[in-house]
Design a protein around this motif. Structure first.
Motif, PDB file in Angstrom:
ATOM      1  N   UNK A 561     -11.990  -4.263  -0.307  1.00 30.27           N
ATOM      2  CA  UNK A 561     -11.991  -5.368   0.641  1.00 30.27           C
ATOM      3  C   UNK A 561     -12.786  -5.080   1.911  1.00 30.27           C
ATOM      4  N   UNK A 562     -13.106  -6.134   2.623  1.00 24.89           N
ATOM      5  CA  UNK A 562     -14.082  -6.077   3.708  1.00 24.89           C
ATOM      6  C   UNK A 562     -13.600  -5.295   4.928  1.00 24.89           C
ATOM      7  N   UNK A 563     -12.307  -4.978   5.009  1.00 26.56           N
ATOM      8  CA  UNK A 563     -11.780  -4.354   6.231  1.00 26.56           C
ATOM      9  C   UNK A 563     -11.213  -2.958   5.984  1.00 26.56           C
ATOM     10  N   UNK A 564     -11.674  -2.264   4.927  1.00 25.99           N
ATOM     11  CA  UNK A 564     -11.119  -0.950   4.592  1.00 25.99           C
ATOM     12  C   UNK A 564     -12.202   0.119   4.692  1.00 25.99           C
ATOM     13  N   UNK A 565     -11.822   1.297   5.180  1.00 22.86           N
ATOM     14  CA  UNK A 565     -12.797   2.371   5.413  1.00 22.86           C
ATOM     15  C   UNK A 565     -12.445   3.670   4.703  1.00 22.86           C
ATOM     16  N   UNK A 566     -11.257   3.767   4.098  1.00 21.83           N
ATOM     17  CA  UNK A 566     -10.867   5.009   3.430  1.00 21.83           C
ATOM     18  C   UNK A 566      -9.884   4.689   2.310  1.00 21.83           C
ATOM     19  N   UNK A 567      -9.574   5.646   1.435  1.00 19.33           N
ATOM     20  CA  UNK A 567      -8.710   5.355   0.296  1.00 19.33           C
ATOM     21  C   UNK A 567      -7.343   4.789   0.666  1.00 19.33           C
ATOM     22  N   UNK A 568      -6.735   5.287   1.732  1.00 19.22           N
ATOM     23  CA  UNK A 568      -5.415   4.782   2.112  1.00 19.22           C
ATOM     24  C   UNK A 568      -5.480   3.304   2.459  1.00 19.22           C
ATOM     25  N   UNK A 591      -0.710   1.084  -7.468  1.00 23.76           N
ATOM     26  CA  UNK A 591      -1.697   1.989  -8.029  1.00 23.76           C
ATOM     27  C   UNK A 591      -2.051   3.115  -7.065  1.00 23.76           C
ATOM     28  N   UNK A 592      -2.369   4.269  -7.631  1.00 22.72           N
ATOM     29  CA  UNK A 592      -2.971   5.361  -6.858  1.00 22.72           C
ATOM     30  C   UNK A 592      -4.465   5.073  -6.718  1.00 22.72           C
ATOM     31  N   UNK A 593      -5.141   5.874  -5.909  1.00 21.38           N
ATOM     32  CA  UNK A 593      -6.583   5.661  -5.717  1.00 21.38           C
ATOM     33  C   UNK A 593      -7.345   5.922  -7.019  1.00 21.38           C
ATOM     34  N   UNK A 594      -6.932   6.933  -7.764  1.00 16.78           N
ATOM     35  CA  UNK A 594      -7.572   7.208  -9.054  1.00 16.78           C
ATOM     36  C   UNK A 594      -7.387   6.032  -9.999  1.00 16.78           C
ATOM     37  N   UNK A 595      -6.170   5.473 -10.023  1.00 16.04           N
ATOM     38  CA  UNK A 595      -5.915   4.313 -10.885  1.00 16.04           C
ATOM     39  C   UNK A 595      -6.713   3.103 -10.415  1.00 16.04           C
ATOM     40  N   UNK A 596      -6.793   2.919  -9.121  1.00 14.39           N
ATOM     41  CA  UNK A 596      -7.575   1.810  -8.574  1.00 14.39           C
ATOM     42  C   UNK A 596      -9.035   1.897  -9.026  1.00 14.39           C
ATOM     43  N   UNK A 597      -9.639   3.066  -8.878  1.00 14.78           N
ATOM     44  CA  UNK A 597     -11.036   3.232  -9.281  1.00 14.78           C
ATOM     45  C   UNK A 597     -11.201   3.021 -10.778  1.00 14.78           C
TER      46      UNK A 597
END
Length: 733
Positions: A561-568, A591-597
């Motif tokens: 999304x347009x307002x995010x800068x890091x995995x958290x 989801x975890x970040x790995x699952x998201x990707x």
């Protein structure tokens, strides 16, 4: 949020020196070039780690948008997981009498067109056939065998030439199931005889996208292994399979949600069967088979669906086999990634509170240097993406045109981001995003012109190699996806008006006129808005109905999304929508970040294999270097490339935006001409010359299999303009 204080020149110098070794930044071989000199600008800036402080910025546009939330997974319709088949009953021929070939049969001449035979309503294989042909630009006709008679006139032209170069059966017996467990062919015996006689005489290949390996209507030399039926397995190409599926790496293709009949070879007199794809136990899932009359056939015993990975990956090879590598159109894949709002500042999500920080976020010079290294690493790590580069879709109102352009002394500029952008200008593609990112749904011509033409002027002052024919408006505004009650009083603030798709005819004529006047020919559109892409041609762009000079290039939104800068922050935003308790719950857990990707790269892979020359778009916030050499934007690209490269070796094209627009418009004109029947071709296989003809004036045409042209994968494609008839020499495979 990062502290908003400036690094001193000394501290930055020490930091860069520590990263670069004994040579201090701002020096070349111990010398001190003049800031902004050719020597300075010809030196690659030293990569730095994540910023501990962020250079101050002011008087730049602030982008306050809305979260665009596309579907979190590919959409599967009519999944064939229970597509069970059985031994077919072929009705005795009643529709036709015996049909001999016409006296004027020209069996060495066929149109470059494919016939798809369907069993009628509920035929899940029809969408798969259409998708793979559309992705390669192959013209085709569909015959519904449940209601249309397959006679000789449907196969042979009045002049004796063949109407089709290949035949696709959605299932090998075109099965219908009038009652449970009873399988009746939609073609009767005389129609099958007519089809086989045509294929034998005109040497036309036949592809059965799915089939029960039995004996009716013909024997392929395969038998289903009792008890081996499954809806979850994998298929791997053997040596013969690699000769047909030339683009595949050889990695096993997963099969899920698709019923399969693993098979064994069965000796049949006069039939030669060659396995192509096998399951983990070595049982056959696809094979070519030559019949006693010389006909060439290919049977797959796994069901297909246009959205399933194995179908998408097999399509290229299947079409090339069916057409012998000679067909109108071409199969081409793309990886275009746009970064919107560059030079602007944007909303910034606090991952702890779920609210926005008071101060917006703007990438730093160090972030852009890191992104430059990141895209170089992507090109180096993935052979299929050797052309990849980000397109920076910029708002020039956030740049400082007077800021020093420097690779070694960018920290001396009045705006470090502008200074380093001047240094790295040739490493990125630059696209007009309007001067200040105003909402252009309701705006006057003068202001629209200032935003569009004015941004071109800023790009020139900055010395950027800006695409002169391309424009992406802020939030794709001005194209009719808007609040119908918008009165134009919120064009320059952060009020998020609710949008409705009112259609392209509700586009702002002032915006269109200003774009046209500024030389714009290609407008970025939103692929998630129904009116801004063409459902009838999934690889086409859209001619704007109100201005013939403007052509729409649909872009894919993603869930970064347009307002995010890091995995958290990525996860905070994503899970607030799709996790349990979210606004659109879809997954059964956060989801975890790995699952998201993994999930988002599934979507990207789906888009890349679809063959559309459509960019994905992210935002400048996503370029933040959250860890050494990492940004969430490049994490997403790397995940997509990892998944794609696991299976395919076909190169992914990345074009400059103007080139992309030229390609997509030409491709669309060609596809529309083929669909209208005004562009076609006849292949004389005695001379191996294809006569391409246009009956609708001058149109673009592409021929795969030409002796000259541009190589792509294992084939060449020749692009030309045809008005009348053009003869092209080809080499079949």
């Amino acid at each position: 949020m990062k502290p908003q204080t400036l690094l001193s020149a000394l501290s930055l110098t020490l930091l860069l020196a520590a990263c670069a070794g004994p040579q201090a930044p701002g020096t070349v071989n111990g010398a001190n070039p003049v800031p902004g000199s050719a020597e300075d600008l010809g030196t690659r800036p030293v990569a730095v780690g994540p910023d501990t402080v962020e250079p101050a910025f002011d008087n730049v546009p602030v982008v306050s948008g809305h979260v665009h939330a596309p579907d979190p997974a590919p959409t599967f319709r009519d999944l064939p997981r229970d597509a069970r088949l059985g031994a077919a009953t072929i009705p005795r021929g009643t529709r036709l009498s015996a049909q001999a070939l016409p006296a004027n049969a020209q069996t060495d001449k066929v149109e470059l067109r494919v016939l798809v035979l369907s069993s009628g309503e509920g035929d899940f294989g029809l969408d798969s056939a259409r998708a793979m042909l559309q992705q390669s630009g192959v013209p085709y006709d569909v015959l519904d065998a449940s209601g249309q008679t397959l006679d000789q006139s449907r196969l042979i032209n009045a002049d004796g030439t063949g109407k089709y170069q290949g035949v696709i059966l959605t299932s090998n017996a075109l099965l219908t199931q009038p009652t449970s467990g009873v399988y009746i062919s939609a073609l009767d015996s005389s129609e099958w005889e007519t089809l086989f006689a045509y294929e034998a005489a005109y040497k036309v290949r036949q592809l059965a996208l799915y089939g029960y390996p039995g004996v009716a209507p013909e024997d392929y030399g395969l038998r289903a292994v009792p008890g081996a039926e499954t809806s979850t397995t994998s298929m791997t190409p053997n040596a013969a399979g690699k000769g047909i599926f030339t683009d595949l790496t050889g990695t096993a293709l997963p099969i899920q949600y698709a019923y399969s009949y693993p098979s064994a070879l069965e000796p049949v007199t006069g039939v030669t069967t060659t396995p192509l794809l096998t399951d983990p136990q070595g049982r056959v899932l696809a094979a070519t088979s030559t019949a006693a009359d010389g006909r060439e056939r290919l049977l797959i015993t796994t069901s297909q669906n246009a959205a399933l990975l194995h179908t998408q990956l097999l399509g290229y090879g299947l079409v090339q086999w069916l057409t012998k590598g000679v067909h109108l159109g071409e199969h081409r894949r793309f990886l275009q990634v746009d970064i919107d709002d560059f030079f602007s500042a944007g909303d910034h999500l606090n991952s702890a509170t779920g609210q926005l920080y008071a101060k917006p976020f703007r990438v730093s010079a160090g972030d852009l240097i890191s992104v430059d290294y990141q895209q170089n690493d992507l090109r180096k790590d993935f052979k299929v993406a050797s052309q990849f580069r980000y397109a920076l879709v910029f708002n020039g109102g956030g740049a400082k045109t007077s800021s020093l352009g420097s690779c070694l002394f960018y920290w001396l500029g009045s705006d470090q981001l502008t200074s380093i952008s001047k240094c790295l200008k040739n490493d990125f593609d630059w696209v007009n995003h309007t001067k200040d990112h105003l909402r252009l749904d309701v705006i006057d011509y003068k202001t629209a012109s200032e935003q569009i033409a004015g941004n071109f002027t800023i790009g020139s002052k900055l010395g950027l190699p800006v695409n002169r024919k391309s424009l992406v408006t802020g939030e794709h505004s001005g194209l009719g996806n808007m609040d119908p009650s918008d009165d134009g009083t919120h064009n320059d603030d952060d009020v998020n008006l609710p949008k409705q798709d009112l259609g392209l005819t509700r586009s702002n004529p002032n915006m269109l006129a200003a774009a046209d006047s500024a030389g714009v020919r290609y407008l970025g559109a939103d692929h998630s808005v129904a009116s801004q892409w063409d459902a009838s041609c999934v690889t086409c762009g859209v001619q704007h109905p109100l201005n013939p000079n403007l052509f729409l290039v649909p872009r894919w939104p993603i869930n970064m999304h347009y307002h995010v800068t890091n995995p958290a922050e990525v996860l905070k935003s994503y899970n607030s929508i799709y996790a349990p308790g979210g606004t659109r719950p879809y997954w059964d857990h956060a989801l975890s970040y790995t699952e998201f990707l993994d999930k988002e790269s599934d979507l990207a892979l789906n888009h890349m294999l679809g063959g559309g020359a459509f960019p994905h778009y992210l935002h400048q916030t996503n370029l933040n270097q959250y860890a050494l050499g990492k940004s969430v934007a490049s994490d997403w690209v790397r995940a997509a490339l990892t998944k794609y490269s696991r299976y395919s070796t076909l190169p992914l094209n990345t074009y400059h935006w103007d080139q992309l627009g030229d390609y997509l418009k030409s491709h669309t004109l060609e596809e529309k001409a083929k669909a209208a029947g005004t562009l076609g071709a006849v292949w004389d296989r005695t001379t191996n010359v294809v006569a391409i003809s246009s009956r609708g004036g001058s149109v673009p045409a592409t021929l795969t299999g030409a002796n000259s042209g541009t190589p792509y994968g294992a084939y060449r494609a020749l692009s030309s303009t045809v008005n009348g008839t053009v003869n092209v020499a080809v080499t079949p495979r």
